[in-house]
Scaffold this active site. Structure first.
Site, PDB file in Angstrom:
ATOM      1  CE  LYS A 195      -4.446  -1.705   1.397  1.00 58.66           C
ATOM      2  NZ  LYS A 195      -5.593  -1.702   2.258  1.00 58.66           N
ATOM      3  CE  LYS A 251      -6.954  -8.042  -0.991  1.00 59.89           C
ATOM      4  NZ  LYS A 251      -7.244  -7.609   0.371  1.00 59.89           N
ATOM      5  CE  LYS A 254     -13.758  -3.300   1.777  1.00 53.36           C
ATOM      6  NZ  LYS A 254     -12.544  -3.268   2.590  1.00 53.36           N
TER       7      LYS A 254
HETATM    8  N1  AQP Z   1     -10.195 -11.039  -2.339  1.00 53.76           N
HETATM    9  C1  AQP Z   1     -10.424 -11.526  -1.131  1.00 53.76           C
HETATM   10  N2  AQP Z   1     -10.576 -12.867  -0.950  1.00 53.76           N
HETATM   11  C2  AQP Z   1     -10.828 -13.378   0.287  1.00 53.76           C
HETATM   12  N3  AQP Z   1     -10.959 -12.611   1.392  1.00 53.76           N
HETATM   13  C3  AQP Z   1     -10.819 -11.281   1.246  1.00 53.76           C
HETATM   14  N4  AQP Z   1     -10.889 -10.258   2.115  1.00 53.76           N
HETATM   15  C4  AQP Z   1     -10.689  -9.095   1.464  1.00 53.76           C
HETATM   16  N5  AQP Z   1     -10.495  -9.320   0.164  1.00 53.76           N
HETATM   17  C5  AQP Z   1     -10.561 -10.667  -0.005  1.00 53.76           C
HETATM   18  C6  AQP Z   1     -11.144 -10.418   3.533  1.00 53.76           C
HETATM   19  O1  AQP Z   1     -12.152  -9.513   3.895  1.00 53.76           O
HETATM   20  C7  AQP Z   1     -11.900  -9.074   5.231  1.00 53.76           C
HETATM   21  C8  AQP Z   1     -11.975  -7.596   5.311  1.00 53.76           C
HETATM   22  O2  AQP Z   1     -10.944  -6.996   4.613  1.00 53.76           O
HETATM   23  P1  AQP Z   1     -10.663  -5.448   4.841  1.00 53.76           P
HETATM   24  O3  AQP Z   1     -11.728  -4.645   4.259  1.00 53.76           O
HETATM   25  O4  AQP Z   1     -10.406  -5.158   6.247  1.00 53.76           O
HETATM   26  O5  AQP Z   1      -9.317  -5.191   4.126  1.00 53.76           O
HETATM   27  P2  AQP Z   1      -8.649  -5.866   2.938  1.00 53.76           P
HETATM   28  O6  AQP Z   1      -8.263  -7.245   3.269  1.00 53.76           O
HETATM   29  O7  AQP Z   1      -7.536  -4.957   2.553  1.00 53.76           O
HETATM   30  O8  AQP Z   1      -9.831  -5.893   1.841  1.00 53.76           O
HETATM   31  P3  AQP Z   1      -9.925  -5.109   0.528  1.00 53.76           P
HETATM   32  O9  AQP Z   1     -11.231  -5.394  -0.101  1.00 53.76           O
HETATM   33  O10 AQP Z   1      -8.717  -5.380  -0.322  1.00 53.76           O
HETATM   34  O11 AQP Z   1      -9.930  -3.620   1.025  1.00 53.76           O
HETATM   35  P4  AQP Z   1      -9.024  -2.428   0.574  1.00 53.76           P
HETATM   36  O12 AQP Z   1      -9.126  -2.421  -0.913  1.00 53.76           O
HETATM   37  O13 AQP Z   1      -9.609  -1.237   1.232  1.00 53.76           O
HETATM   38  O14 AQP Z   1      -7.632  -2.715   1.030  1.00 53.76           O
HETATM   39  C9  AQP Z   1     -10.559  -9.652   5.656  1.00 53.76           C
HETATM   40  O15 AQP Z   1     -10.792 -10.794   6.451  1.00 53.76           O
HETATM   41  C10 AQP Z   1      -9.932 -10.019   4.362  1.00 53.76           C
HETATM   42  O16 AQP Z   1      -9.018 -11.078   4.513  1.00 53.76           O
END
Ligand code: AQP
Length: 351
Positions: free
Chosen positions: A127, A210, A213
């Site tokens: 990040k 991955k 969002k």
């Molecule tokens: N692609 C994924 N596959 C499986 N699990 C996922 N998680 C996120 N993306 C996937 C799981 O969702 C939970 C919440 O995640 P988060 O919002 O706290 O942060 P993150 O993991 O960084 O998710 P994002 O969607 O990628 O958010 P941004 O883009 O804001 O960084 C966690 O349990 C995560 O493992």
């Protein structure tokens, strides 16, 4: 005091308790649903005490958000939790900033965690990238706040997707160092729970990345708020290779895009990858993709409909979050008080 971390062990005195969180940093994706929300609901249904948190303080670490948007995304995420089966009466559901003990314990953990530990975090490297100098201190300290989120409730299990495993391991290191340095057995050595075929749902545009969002391409993900046409179109356009589906699961090993779609199918249908392969072996994506689109629409439509219904009443969502925060605070305060006592801080105020 030393820097050494004792060999972790799970303290026997801790009652099973699940904690996990999601950032309101954008709309929910299929990755969040399969990797987190669906499994959160299963944990609740197993009868273990479950605490789920909308981590709004984490959501501003990568970049500050428009305040109106942050509030809206927090409510939408709460609606997503409830629509995915989290019952706010059986689980505790709240947003992090309403329980100030998270920030207080995070400060103590900022003083326990080492710079070297944080520097090794792959999420920090991904990040902050080449712009580490310009990244916020909050992004660097993110894992210490996450450790506080978990340990403030003496949580023994954290269901997460694969990407969060390293942060839960750091939580274990922080707990072990705190226990060791103060000569106590106060914080549990929490287990990450990473189960199922959808612990890492990948981008529809690139099977090695991955699904996220905050990915700039909306085509890379399925949002829980997408309608049937959008879901079908995104799956139809998802990247694949020219080969038909293989006869065995091993045949997917070097085909990340194909593997991703099969994994998504398996997770949505509650099947194993082998069962999906048995049904579609030798079939072209022209056959598989429409079947996947129909399945995704069938499984996601009830969730998005319920989210829309809940979003009609933001005051009710705020009430649910407030009630959850009161219940969370009642568990957190004695643990925070005891932590500060162990550290040597005086708390003599009345009230
Ligand atoms: N692609 C994924 N596959 C499986 N699990 C996922 N998680 C996120 N993306 C996937 C799981 O969702 C939970 C919440 O995640 P988060 O919002 O706290 O942060 P993150 O993991 O960084 O998710 P994002 O969607 O990628 O958010 P941004 O883009 O804001 O960084 C966690 O349990 C995560 O493992």
């Amino acid at each position: 005091m030393t820097d050494a971390v004792q060999t972790p062990h799970v303290g026997t005195k801790f009652t099973p308790r699940v904690f996990s969180g999601i950032q309101p940093s954008g709309g929910l994706t299929l990755g969040n649903y399969l990797g987190a929300l669906k499994r959160f609901a299963q944990k609740q249904d197993e009868g273990i005490e479950t605490i789920y948190c909308i981590v709004d303080m984490h959501a501003i670490t990568a970049a500050l958000l428009d305040p109106v948007k942050l509030r809206q995304q927090t409510r939408e995420l709460a609606a997503g939790f409830i629509a995915s089966g989290i019952d706010p009466k059986r689980s505790i559901l709240f947003n992090q900033s309403q329980v100030s003990a998270h920030a207080e314990l995070a400060w103590i953990f900022n003083c326990i965690a080492r710079m070297g530990w944080m520097n090794r975090m792959t999420q920090w490297k991904d990040k902050a990238g080449k712009h580490a100098e310009a990244a916020s201190l909050g992004l660097f300290a993110y894992p210490a706040l996450m450790a506080a989120d978990i340990l403030l409730y003496h949580a023994t299990q954290v269901p997460v997707g694969e990407d969060q495993k390293q942060h839960v391991e750091l939580t274990r290191d922080i707990a072990a160092k705190f226990n060791h340095d103060y000569g106590v057995d106060f914080f549990p050595i929490t287990e990450p729970v990473i189960e199922g075929v959808a612990t890492r749902v990948m981008s529809l545009r690139d099977g090695t990345k991955k699904m996220s969002k905050s990915d700039p391409s909306d085509q890379s993900r399925i949002n829980l708020t997408d309608d049937a046409d959008a879901i079908s179109a995104k799956i139809r356009k998802a990247k694949t290779d020219p080969e038909p589906l293989p006869d065995t699961a091993e045949g997917l090993a070097d085909r990340p895009d194909a593997r991703n779609l099969v994994n998504i199918y398996a997770a949505l249908a509650d099947l194993t990858v082998e069962q999906v392969i048995a049904d579609f072996a030798g079939k072209q994506f022209g056959v598989f993709k429409p079947a996947l689109a129909d399945l995704a629409v069938e499984k996601l439509r009830p969730i998005s409909t319920e989210m829309q219904r809940l979003m009609q009443d933001p005051a009710e969502i705020d009430r649910i979050l407030g009630e959850g925060a009161d219940r969370a605070d009642a568990i957190a305060q004695p643990i925070l008080r005891k932590t500060l006592d162990i550290v040597g801080m005086i708390r003599s105020r009345r009230g």
